[in-house]
Design a protein around this motif. Structure first.
Motif, short mmCIF file in Angstrom:
data_model
loop_
_atom_site.label_atom_id
_atom_site.label_comp_id
_atom_site.label_asym_id
_atom_site.label_seq_id
_atom_site.Cartn_x
_atom_site.Cartn_y
_atom_site.Cartn_z
N GLN A 94 0.83 -1.20 0.00
CA GLN A 94 0.00 0.00 0.00
C GLN A 94 0.87 1.26 0.00
N GLU A 129 2.22 1.70 -3.52
CA GLU A 129 1.15 2.16 -4.41
C GLU A 129 0.83 3.63 -4.15
N ARG A 180 3.49 5.70 -5.71
CA ARG A 180 3.32 5.78 -7.18
C ARG A 180 2.28 6.82 -7.55
N ASP A 214 1.28 -1.13 -14.40
CA ASP A 214 1.57 -1.92 -13.20
C ASP A 214 2.62 -2.97 -13.50
N TRP A 226 6.03 -3.25 -11.31
CA TRP A 226 6.28 -4.38 -10.42
C TRP A 226 7.16 -5.47 -11.05
#
Length: 106
Positions: free
Chosen positions: A52, A55, A58, A95, A99
């Motif tokens: 989290q 994210e 980002r 994404d 990742w």
């Protein structure tokens, strides 16, 4: 502000108990640098709070004209957590670049 990437190496454990200090170091790096490159140990103890945090970083970076990246594709505990939490099943191409480094040239 500098365009030289700030290299931020997180150390184990990457869990909710240590989320505050990790958040502070990440936010500080994003305030002072246009680009932040994050290193996550493959064998780190990691939980959903760290996902989290990444994210949120980002999203913040995107709205502030900055870039956050991983130094290498997710592996080990991070990759396992992405899979267990359902992140891998609904990834956008962006994404997957972040990742998994898909489409990223070295």
């Amino acid at each position: 502000m500098t365009t030289t990437p700030e290299k931020l190496a997180f150390s184990d454990p990457l869990t909710v108990r240590f989320a505050g200090p990790h958040q502070e170091s990440l936010l500080g790096a994003l305030v002072d640098h246009d680009r932040v490159e994050i290193s996550v140990p493959p064998d780190a103890a990691i939980d959903l709070s760290f996902l989290q945090l990444l994210e949120a970083a980002r999203v913040y970076a995107g709205t502030a004209g900055r870039v956050v990246s991983l130094s290498r594709a997710a592996e080990g505990g991070l990759l396992d957590l992405l899979e267990r939490s359902g992140f891998l099943s609904a990834m956008t191409p962006e994404d997957r670049r972040f990742w998994l480094h898909e489409g990223v040239t070295p």
